[in-house]
Design a protein around this motif. Structure first.
Motif, PDB file in Angstrom:
ATOM      1  N   VAL A  43       0.821  -1.231   0.000  1.00  0.00           N
ATOM      2  CA  VAL A  43       0.000   0.000   0.000  1.00  0.00           C
ATOM      3  C   VAL A  43       0.849   1.273   0.000  1.00  0.00           C
ATOM      4  CG1 VAL A  43      -1.948  -1.123   1.136  1.00  0.00           C
ATOM      5  CG2 VAL A  43      -0.283   0.072   2.528  1.00  0.00           C
ATOM      6  N   ARG A  48      -4.544   4.582   3.219  1.00  0.00           N
ATOM      7  CA  ARG A  48      -3.611   3.494   2.911  1.00  0.00           C
ATOM      8  C   ARG A  48      -3.275   2.702   4.171  1.00  0.00           C
ATOM      9  NH1 ARG A  48      -0.290   4.249  -1.925  1.00  0.00           N
ATOM     10  NH2 ARG A  48      -1.469   5.657  -3.231  1.00  0.00           N
ATOM     11  N   LEU A  71      -5.069   1.831  -6.204  1.00  0.00           N
ATOM     12  CA  LEU A  71      -4.510   0.932  -5.201  1.00  0.00           C
ATOM     13  C   LEU A  71      -5.462  -0.233  -4.903  1.00  0.00           C
ATOM     14  CD1 LEU A  71      -2.289   0.281  -3.183  1.00  0.00           C
ATOM     15  CD2 LEU A  71      -3.365   1.850  -1.572  1.00  0.00           C
TER      16      LEU A  71
END
Length: 569
Positions: free
Chosen positions: A132, A152, A186
């Motif tokens: 991440v 994140r 992501l």
């Protein structure tokens, strides 16, 4: 293949409510799928998520009928702890999810709970932090991080437990457009590299579709209204009917009279086949009108050559210089941490500039107190709960007048008048706790409006609102602007709001003002978008791909067309 999540004729009713929130849900999600769940506020999509992660019925008691299996378990038997081994949830408010004093501690929390050996914890934390991209933040406190970084860290915290299902609850709500793109990127990377099942609940459909999803599930009034591929769904009018904002390029194609078909792959403007629609889009562009130029007016607020730093030698704002005319509706945009809220605090007098001046109606306001400024400049904060201090609506709206010693009869008259303008008069004797988030937002606007301000500053006026509530709030602000002539400044991450409702945008990046222009030109400039973490509007791509030589002119025409349509009802 067996579904990892399966609802069969599932109905759920909260203990405190008369009617069920979910009706007869039939839904199957298979291992490794990536599913986007959309729906207006109150449609039941969050309840659906709470059923999957076990918060229903343990944190939110109620009655259910039908069947629900997640990873072969019944959440109502496995409990919250049992489900946490299968489903990792990343909340909309990441601050409510942090436990550790440092990022590393926070990520390691679940492993420490399971008494995993220390060496294994260190290597696992490193591994997840790498995925991440927070490895360089491991020693930082979570509270020091930006919105995107916090997200994140939250993702890492749920991934470390090696869960099968990742559930993201409005991951874009508090992020600037570019950081939002990175978050979606992501999530996509995690989905592809780990093979985990991913569920995303989100209001911002176009932003969430930045990367492929397998299916979109539309929830409306507690029922599943649609369960389709993005390409199929974008060809229907289901999103419009359910009050969910379509991607802008889809709306523009419909304005041009195009009949969109799934074989042109409308999920992404970048890869969509626009050949069948090009002629109609060009014809619409030639006929559509540009907005008339705005007549110049007197200055309401001027910021002249402003510098500010919290720590000497580390400037937060530099050389900020602009002028706002009376009755303007303007947006201030830029990435998280660019200095937008600091600028509003300087205007309101909560902090003082290191250099420069702020003029109101041509007069310097440096010697005016916060109270004196507050009588002419109103600030409405992003979270209404941070502004509300009275239990009853009438008392909350009357508070500012009461502390200024205004006579009781005048208070009553002014409060009632303001509540009528804000559409809250029928609720004047209600407790604030009975209101929705959007209604609370109106109460905070009313409590400022009752003071008759000349300038109204709103911090993220539509954050976390679905399209219907967003439109209600923005139409209401537009009416205040038109009827009362109030100058309105909006600090926002919402590019649609900036395009649709404001005539000018001031762009701040890294403490400097990099643009002061009409929104259509700001959002068709690659350089400005990149520097300020904005997102170039998809209308720009549509115009370019349809061979239109003036993309910003196309965007201007589209916005003017939309405004005229709304005005004509």
């Amino acid at each position: 293949m067996k579904p990892i999540i399966e609802f069969k004729d599932y109905t759920f009713k909260y203990r405190s409510q008369v009617d069920p929130t979910l009706y007869n849900i039939n839904l199957a999600v298979y291992p490794g799928e990536k599913v986007l769940i959309v729906g207006p506020s109150g449609s039941g999509k969050s309840t659906l998520a709470h059923c999957i992660n076990g918060l229903v019925p343990f944190s939110f008691p109620g009655e259910s009928t039908g069947e629900l299996q997640v990873g072969g378990e019944d959440p109502s038997r496995a409990g919250i702890f049992g489900m946490s081994k299968l489903v990792g949830t990343v909340l909309q408010d990441t601050d409510g999810q942090f436990i550790g004093l440092t990022v590393a501690e926070d990520i390691a929390f679940a492993l420490e709970n399971d008494c995993v050996p220390q060496d294994e914890i260190f290597s696992k934390v490193d591994e997840v932090a790498e995925i991440v991209d927070v490895k360089n933040l491991l020693k930082h406190a979570p509270t020091e991080l930006s919105g995107g970084q916090k997200q994140r860290v939250s993702m890492a915290g749920v991934m470390i437990d090696d869960v099968d299902v990742l559930l993201f609850d409005e991951p874009l709500a508090n992020l600037d457009p570019a950081t939002g793109k990175k978050a979606i990127d992501l999530i996509d990377k995690i989905s592809r590299t780990t093979g985990k099942t991913v569920l995303i609940i989100e209001h911002r459909l176009e932003d969430a579709l930045y990367r492929d999803v397998d299916r979109i599930v539309v929830v409306g009034e507690g029922r599943i209204v649609a369960d389709m591929t993005p390409d199929e769904l974008l060809c229907t009018d289901i999103l419009q009917k359910e009050g969910i904002r379509e991607p802008l390029y889809i709306t523009a194609l419909k304005h041009a009279g195009c009949q969109i078909t799934a074989d042109t792959h409308p999920q992404h403007i970048e890869t969509m086949d626009l050949a069948p629609y090009r002629e109609k889009v060009q014809a619409w562009y030639k006929e559509a009108q540009l907005p008339p130029p705005r007549p110049g007016k007197q200055s309401a607020l001027e910021v002249l050559d402003l510098d500010f730093s919290y720590i000497t030698g580390n400037p937060v704002l530099r050389n900020i210089d602009f002028k706002i005319e009376k009755g303007e509706m303007l947006s201030i945009v830029g990435k998280n941490g660019a200095g937008k809220s600091t600028l509003s605090n300087l205007i309101c007098g909560f902090i003082n500039p290191d250099r420069g001046n702020i003029l109101l109606n041509g007069a310097d306001i440096a010697d005016k107190s916060i109270k004196e400024r507050g009588e002419v400049i109103g600030l409405v904060m992003q979270n209404p709960n941070q502004m509300i201090s009275k239990p009853m609506i009438f008392d909350e709206v009357a508070l500012g007048l009461a502390v200024r010693g205004v006579p009781e009869a005048e208070i009553k008259e002014r409060v009632h008048e303001t509540l009528k303008i804000c559409g809250l008069y029928p609720f004047r004797n209600w407790p604030i706790s009975a209101l929705s988030f959007g209604q609370k937002k109106r109460v905070t606007i009313a409590s400022i409006l009752v003071m008759n301000p000349e300038v109204l500053i709103l911090d993220e006026p539509t954050a976390g609102q679905d399209f219907r509530h967003y439109t209600e709030i923005m139409e209401f602000l537009k009416e205040l602007n038109d009827r009362l002539g109030i100058t309105i400044i909006m600090i926002t991450h919402d590019m649609h709001l900036m395009l649709e409702y404001t005539d000018r945008a001031i762009v701040i990046a890294d403490g400097e003002m990099i643009a002061d222009d009409i929104p259509a030109r700001v959002l068709t400039s690659e350089a400005i978008a990149d520097k300020a973490y904005l997102k170039k509007t998809s209308l720009y791509d549509l115009a370019v791909k349809c061979g239109i030589s003036d993309p910003s002119g196309f965007v201007e025409r589209f916005i003017f067309f939309e405004r005229e349509e709304r005005a004509n009802g």
